[in-house]
Motif scaffolding. Sequence first.
Motif, PDB file in Angstrom:
ATOM      1  N   GLN A 168     -23.430  34.760   1.107  1.00 14.40           N
ATOM      2  CA  GLN A 168     -24.796  33.841   0.159  1.00 14.40           C
ATOM      3  C   GLN A 168     -24.904  35.166  -0.377  1.00 14.40           C
ATOM      4  O   GLN A 168     -25.122  36.177  -1.503  1.00 14.40           O
ATOM      5  N   VAL A 169     -25.984  36.722   0.756  1.00 15.98           N
ATOM      6  CA  VAL A 169     -26.143  37.064   0.476  1.00 15.98           C
ATOM      7  C   VAL A 169     -25.239  38.618  -0.798  1.00 15.98           C
ATOM      8  O   VAL A 169     -25.202  38.945  -1.500  1.00 15.98           O
ATOM      9  N   SER A 170     -24.248  38.506   0.104  1.00 17.37           N
ATOM     10  CA  SER A 170     -23.225  39.204  -0.536  1.00 17.37           C
ATOM     11  C   SER A 170     -22.866  38.558  -1.770  1.00 17.37           C
ATOM     12  O   SER A 170     -22.047  39.596  -3.100  1.00 17.37           O
ATOM     13  N   ARG A 171     -22.632  37.297  -1.765  1.00 21.96           N
ATOM     14  CA  ARG A 171     -22.058  36.655  -3.509  1.00 21.96           C
ATOM     15  C   ARG A 171     -23.265  36.844  -4.443  1.00 21.96           C
ATOM     16  O   ARG A 171     -22.924  37.509  -5.466  1.00 21.96           O
ATOM     17  N   LYS A 172     -24.636  36.749  -3.657  1.00 18.83           N
ATOM     18  CA  LYS A 172     -25.848  36.616  -4.906  1.00 18.83           C
ATOM     19  C   LYS A 172     -26.800  37.431  -4.955  1.00 18.83           C
ATOM     20  O   LYS A 172     -27.169  37.767  -5.896  1.00 18.83           O
ATOM     21  N   GLU A 173     -26.277  37.913  -3.863  1.00 18.14           N
ATOM     22  CA  GLU A 173     -28.055  38.931  -3.580  1.00 18.14           C
ATOM     23  C   GLU A 173     -27.077  40.004  -3.012  1.00 18.14           C
ATOM     24  O   GLU A 173     -27.801  40.767  -2.090  1.00 18.14           O
ATOM     25  N   PRO A 174     -25.814  40.879  -3.237  1.00 15.67           N
ATOM     26  CA  PRO A 174     -25.370  41.829  -2.231  1.00 15.67           C
ATOM     27  C   PRO A 174     -26.592  43.368  -2.581  1.00 15.67           C
ATOM     28  O   PRO A 174     -26.239  44.348  -1.568  1.00 15.67           O
ATOM     29  N   VAL A 218     -23.131  32.804   8.681  1.00 10.50           N
ATOM     30  CA  VAL A 218     -22.115  33.167   8.070  1.00 10.50           C
ATOM     31  C   VAL A 218     -22.937  32.988   7.141  1.00 10.50           C
ATOM     32  O   VAL A 218     -22.288  33.830   5.634  1.00 10.50           O
ATOM     33  N   VAL A 219     -23.411  31.795   6.700  1.00  8.27           N
ATOM     34  CA  VAL A 219     -23.461  30.900   5.535  1.00  8.27           C
ATOM     35  C   VAL A 219     -24.390  32.926   5.040  1.00  8.27           C
ATOM     36  O   VAL A 219     -24.314  32.499   3.162  1.00  8.27           O
ATOM     37  N   LEU A 220     -26.146  32.643   5.656  1.00  7.89           N
ATOM     38  CA  LEU A 220     -26.781  33.376   4.452  1.00  7.89           C
ATOM     39  C   LEU A 220     -25.744  34.811   4.365  1.00  7.89           C
ATOM     40  O   LEU A 220     -26.325  35.642   3.343  1.00  7.89           O
ATOM     41  N   CYS A 246     -32.000  31.653  -8.084  1.00  2.00           N
ATOM     42  CA  CYS A 246     -32.556  32.606  -6.615  1.00  2.00           C
ATOM     43  C   CYS A 246     -31.315  32.149  -5.426  1.00  2.00           C
ATOM     44  O   CYS A 246     -31.061  31.608  -5.294  1.00  2.00           O
ATOM     45  N   GLY A 247     -31.578  32.665  -4.570  1.00  2.00           N
ATOM     46  CA  GLY A 247     -29.996  33.766  -3.672  1.00  2.00           C
ATOM     47  C   GLY A 247     -30.838  33.201  -2.049  1.00  2.00           C
ATOM     48  O   GLY A 247     -32.387  31.728  -2.348  1.00  2.00           O
TER      49      GLY A 247
END
Lengths: 138, 445, 219
Positions: free
Chosen positions: C34-40, C29-31, B41-42
């Motif tokens: 993380q989106v661009s890394r894990k759920e782009p 920024v973390v959100l 999960c992300g």
Amino acid sequence: MKKAAVSLILILAGCALLMAAAAAQEDMVVVDPGPFENPQRPPSTFRHEEHNLAADIWECNVCHHVYDEEGNLLDDESSEDMRCVDCHFLEDTGTQPGLMKAFHLNCKGCHIKEAKGPVMCGECHRWRQPAADGPGAG
Amino acid sequence: MAEPAEEKEKKGLDIGLEKGVSKLTPEKIEQTINDVLDKECGPRFKTYVETCIHCGLCSEACHYYLSHDNDPRFSPVGKVKQTIWEMLRKKGKVNGEFIKRAAEITHTECNLCKRCAMYCPFGIDIAYLMTVVRRIIHKLGCTPQYIQDTAHSHSVHYNQMWVKGDEWPDTLQWQEEEAQAEIPTLRIPLEKEGAEIMYSVIAPEPKFQAQLIYQAAVIMDQAGVDWTMPATVGWDNSDMAMFTGDSELMGRLKRAHFETAARLKVKRIVMGECGHAFRSVYDMGNRWLGWQMPPIPIVHAIEFYAEILRAGKIKVAKKFSRPVTLHDPCNVVRGGGLHEDARYVTRQLCETLVEMHPNREHNYCCCAGGGVINCGPPYKMKRIEGNRVKAEQLFAAKARGAEVLITPCHNCHSGLHDIVHHYGVGLEIKFFGDILYEVMEKPEG
Amino acid sequence: MHSVYSFVTGPMVWVAFGVFVAGCLFRLVVLLSQVSRKEPFIFSYMNLKWSLRSIGHWIVPFATVNWRRHPVLTVVTFVFHICLFLVPIFLLSHIVLVDEAWSISWAALPDGLADALTLTVIACCLFFLVRRIRSPEVKFVTYPSDYVILAIVAAPFVTGFLAYHQWFGYPVMFILHVIAGEIMLIAIPFTRLSHMLFAVFTRAYMGSEFGGVRKAKDW
């Protein structure tokens, strides 16, 4: 007896005189809110003589200051014969604070610097005036 | 050592779930939960969990909640609380009993219909959180037996119903022969490379609803469509792996499906009246494979019927005279926006449409989809009792004159069949295909 | 009292606003990273038009089915959130303090109106509290933290109201009010109050999904 009566009258008269004089000095209880349009808070509690006694202020221009055209404080002049609003208009003019800000900065600024006297809004702008409470309280 | 009979009865309800849970160790539970929540999960999951303000506004979206007299255990957020929040709060240190209950909640008390996503002011995708729970249950090996069995079938045969390699073309040829008795020139073109359309169905059609393939063949034939069906695996577009959280298997299935279409060089895939299969090829499977949208355009039957009716490729001989009401399946309406096409088709085919309320995106779920009906008999009554509100909705439509219920989705069809019978609603249930076949102009009609 | 006053209205204000601003930026920024890394893939579905369509419906009272289903809650929610921003930003005493510090000022609410709006916020908080206790579906998903964040939000308004009216020990109430406000600012990025930051993103994503992929309304 007669002597005693005369001296009593004299003492009473003296007291009355003194009281009248004191009343004259105590003419001020709050800062005059007159210049403000639609003030939102009750006028600031301020007893001039008591304040100066308590604060050990003897020079008028500590508060009643005068600045020259260039904005320099003139040490040997004072402005107690003027109304504050004569210079400090309701709004800021240039770097010169408006009337409310001038009061706030002048009073509160000094209180903070000296760590004495009221600093929070409601310590001066009181909805309910305490019966015999000096300006230095708080 | 013999166990008391009572105990045995209480257990044995769902062997997949019971046995799966009995094999768990606290370490395995903890590690599996944390692996899924931390690694798989992300930020989306994290943001959903941390943004939820626990307001309960999603509750009335859920047919289970409404059908259980607003029992908070059945509200969408209530289900998240009983599963995800507890797993997070205890950092995965939950026991087997908890896992059993979590499996029941996510597999048999939620249809992943996403109605709640439309009721959450923040747009939190609660169904997605439930799929995360299913993923954990899958990795723990505690998926309910019946749906796991269909997933096994997918794994072995690339179809949901244990249809063996030769049974598939055999069934097509059988239906072709049957249809040729009505239209002698009719063909079901197998393996026609370069056809415009590949027609795909779910495995229950060849398994026990072969007449649907017959009807589709007649419609295709009469509309003069250049179509084909594959003789190899990849023909089945259904996907129970998507619902068990077996994403890897889902990927394998969808790859086979799209690669079969690519091998046949078709321009489009037209699919039968199925909702979950649409979700699999249009929403989840294609994305798992990395396609933003399906690599080959997917056309659902509703859309296809609307298309051929608009183009005048099918003429209606006489409109269906009995008043119909229309059930909007979640996967093609909330998942594909086909509600207006469905109404167009209904109006073209039927004289009277009696709308049920709520309808379109806000329609109540059938309570069968999302793999719930596929969890089988142990949960049948739970599924029916969990959708009393649907019966009430149908009764209201019936009171205003509806006699026939159109449900353009297999799961809805079967689920509503149970609802209609249990509650004695007394509506006849049909697919669009049934009605289209009945009212269309045919050569010797 | 002077040293306490100077501390809570001086360094603590900087700390509170610093943590608030830096915390919010950090969370965002973390959100996004993380989106661009894990759920782009999320970015590839995000669409301004559909996002605004969805947000637009949900920020208008009664523009969605669910708002219409709960008329009282809808009114309370909107009034609460509007006042929550309106009162502190346009409160005369706050503006006066900012003006004294930086000579920046803007139009203020009359104190009487601000007072009424403050009472409104407090009443809304009470409504939320009662709803949390009385509505089974809300109670079922209520944790102690839900009461805590409600208290965090209510506290600046309750203390502010009492301080303004100079009831119950004025100087202490003033200090409590300042501290309560600072606690709220600090809490926003690190509690579920962060829905202030994230709700727009979750809504936008759902709006984009419904608009672009699902071709359906999400309201």
